[in-house]
Design a protein around this motif. Structure first.
Motif, PDB file in Angstrom:
ATOM      1  N   ALA A 147      -0.271 -10.875   5.454  1.00  0.00           N
ATOM      2  CA  ALA A 147       0.354 -10.268   4.275  1.00  0.00           C
ATOM      3  C   ALA A 147      -0.738  -9.966   3.263  1.00  0.00           C
ATOM      4  N   LEU A 148      -0.735  -8.736   2.744  1.00  0.00           N
ATOM      5  CA  LEU A 148      -1.786  -8.295   1.829  1.00  0.00           C
ATOM      6  C   LEU A 148      -1.160  -7.537   0.675  1.00  0.00           C
ATOM      7  N   GLU A 149      -1.571  -7.899  -0.544  1.00  0.00           N
ATOM      8  CA  GLU A 149      -1.070  -7.231  -1.746  1.00  0.00           C
ATOM      9  C   GLU A 149      -2.229  -7.019  -2.706  1.00  0.00           C
ATOM     10  N   THR A 150      -2.313  -5.836  -3.298  1.00  0.00           N
ATOM     11  CA  THR A 150      -3.363  -5.536  -4.268  1.00  0.00           C
ATOM     12  C   THR A 150      -2.773  -5.450  -5.671  1.00  0.00           C
ATOM     13  N   GLY A 151      -3.675  -5.444  -6.671  1.00  0.00           N
ATOM     14  CA  GLY A 151      -3.227  -5.350  -8.056  1.00  0.00           C
ATOM     15  C   GLY A 151      -2.479  -6.575  -8.539  1.00  0.00           C
ATOM     16  N   ALA A 177     -10.264  -5.595   0.290  1.00  0.00           N
ATOM     17  CA  ALA A 177      -9.054  -5.138  -0.390  1.00  0.00           C
ATOM     18  C   ALA A 177      -9.253  -5.085  -1.902  1.00  0.00           C
ATOM     19  N   ALA A 178      -9.904  -6.108  -2.478  1.00  0.00           N
ATOM     20  CA  ALA A 178     -10.139  -6.115  -3.923  1.00  0.00           C
ATOM     21  C   ALA A 178     -11.088  -4.998  -4.332  1.00  0.00           C
ATOM     22  N   LEU A 179     -12.120  -4.760  -3.530  1.00  0.00           N
ATOM     23  CA  LEU A 179     -13.061  -3.686  -3.841  1.00  0.00           C
ATOM     24  C   LEU A 179     -12.398  -2.317  -3.659  1.00  0.00           C
ATOM     25  N   TRP A 180     -11.554  -2.190  -2.667  1.00  0.00           N
ATOM     26  CA  TRP A 180     -10.780  -0.955  -2.472  1.00  0.00           C
ATOM     27  C   TRP A 180      -9.897  -0.690  -3.689  1.00  0.00           C
ATOM     28  N   ASP A 181      -9.329  -1.749  -4.247  1.00  0.00           N
ATOM     29  CA  ASP A 181      -8.408  -1.639  -5.376  1.00  0.00           C
ATOM     30  C   ASP A 181      -9.123  -1.416  -6.713  1.00  0.00           C
ATOM     31  N   ALA A 234      -7.967  -7.853 -14.200  1.00  0.00           N
ATOM     32  CA  ALA A 234      -9.109  -7.528 -13.347  1.00  0.00           C
ATOM     33  C   ALA A 234      -9.182  -6.024 -13.119  1.00  0.00           C
ATOM     34  N   ASN A 235     -10.372  -5.543 -12.769  1.00  0.00           N
ATOM     35  CA  ASN A 235     -10.523  -4.127 -12.408  1.00  0.00           C
ATOM     36  C   ASN A 235     -10.009  -3.841 -11.006  1.00  0.00           C
ATOM     37  N   GLY A 236      -9.915  -4.866 -10.202  1.00  0.00           N
ATOM     38  CA  GLY A 236      -9.353  -4.752  -8.861  1.00  0.00           C
ATOM     39  C   GLY A 236      -9.055  -6.147  -8.338  1.00  0.00           C
ATOM     40  N   SER A 237      -8.017  -6.288  -7.549  1.00  0.00           N
ATOM     41  CA  SER A 237      -7.668  -7.623  -7.060  1.00  0.00           C
ATOM     42  C   SER A 237      -6.823  -7.520  -5.807  1.00  0.00           C
ATOM     43  N   ALA A 238      -6.773  -8.632  -5.078  1.00  0.00           N
ATOM     44  CA  ALA A 238      -5.976  -8.676  -3.852  1.00  0.00           C
ATOM     45  C   ALA A 238      -5.660 -10.119  -3.511  1.00  0.00           C
TER      46      ALA A 238
END
Length: 297
Positions: free
Chosen positions: A35-39, A150-154, A44-48
């Motif tokens: 299970a993966l969720e971003t934001g 995922a965090a860097l993508w976000d 934060a500027n990006g998170s997951a």
């Protein structure tokens, strides 16, 4: 984690049987459900947040800060919750954190996104990636890299524009042609995506038991397996960026070559699955950003 000799023998026999048997019924090359969720971190500027089958849980977040200097910097820090490793002493837990930080930082710091420069030669964004291991039910290295990707993508980089201050020729001030400062431009989407977000690496851990290898080991399987091979691949490629062995087993050169070829295939499949999920998260995130912008105005 320590297990009895009987349990260790049972796990090894199942892995080497025909067909192979694992405790949870998976095949050798199956991952547990992810299970993966971003934001998930508002400031934060990006998170997951990543959760592997109600077991291994990782929280990752990025933060951008202005730094003086021509080149942007990327730093990573991994923190392990004491609840994730209740059997470790504080000193041993510090060693685990330092080892995971070195592994992640040594791989990711080679990447320099092309849109972190603010004023060429003067100011840039420093990117800090902080990761917390909330629970470890096996395969934590692969989970770390998935959560980091995922965090860097976000991550969204704030849009900026240079500000130039003009002075009269007889004022005595230095007349600069380059903008000496910058300001943030207000956009509904919080900025642009991090440059080169398709290139961030993934990790593939090959758990090697005699003549076979398998993926996504649980803790009991890790404790019964004599050798693990960690492979870090970046993209496009895959391109091997790092390799590490954990355990007391030995590998011959032909075995390493065969495992590297298999690792490339697994890394590509994992990257494609991650990108598909992250693209879905992009749609959800952008809709939330539009809703917030409409509420403001």
């Amino acid at each position: 984690m320590s297990i009895s000799k009987a349990e260790k023998s049972y796990i090894q026999t199942g892995l080497l049987s025909a067909p192979p048997r694992r405790q949870d019924g998976r095949s050798l090359l199956d991952f547990r459900s992810i299970a993966l969720e971003t934001g998930v971190v508002p400031l934060a500027n990006g998170s997951a947040r990543l959760l592997i089958a109600d077991g291994t849980e990782i929280l990752a977040a990025t933060k951008l800060q202005v730094q003086d200097g021509p080149l942007p910097q990327l730093t990573c820090t991994v923190t392990c919750s004491p609840a994730a490793y209740p059997h470790l002493s504080p000193a041993a837990l510090d060693d685990v954190q330092a080892d995971l930080t070195a592994l992640l930082n040594g791989t990711l710091s080679r990447h320099r996104p092309d849109n972190l420069t603010i004023l060429p030669g003067k100011k840039a964004w420093a990117l800090h990636l902080d990761i917390i291991v909330l629970a470890d039910a096996g395969n934590v290295c692969d989970a770390l890299f998935m959560a980091a990707r995922a965090a860097l993508w976000d991550t969204r980089v704030p849009r900026t524009r240079g500000v130039e201050y003009k002075a009269r020729k007889d004022s005595g001030f230095d007349m600069q042609t380059a903008p000496p400062d910058f300001e943030l431009a207000d956009y509904w989407d919080d900025g642009e995506v991090l440059g080169g977000r398709d290139t961030w690496p993934v990790s593939i851990t090959l758990n090697i038991e005699s003549s076979v290898h398998y993926l996504d080991a649980i803790l009991q399987e890790e404790a019964s397996t004599p050798l693990r091979l960690l492979l870090m691949y970046s993209f496009p490629g895959p391109i091997l960026q790092g390799m590490r062995t954990i355990g007391s087993g030995d590998l011959s050169l032909p075995q390493i070559k065969a495992l590297l070829a298999d690792g490339e295939k697994y890394a590509l499949e994992l990257m494609q699955a991650l990108n598909a999920k992250l693209s879905e998260e992009d749609v959800r995130r952008n809709q939330k950003a539009r809703d917030r912008f409409e509420q403001r105005y």
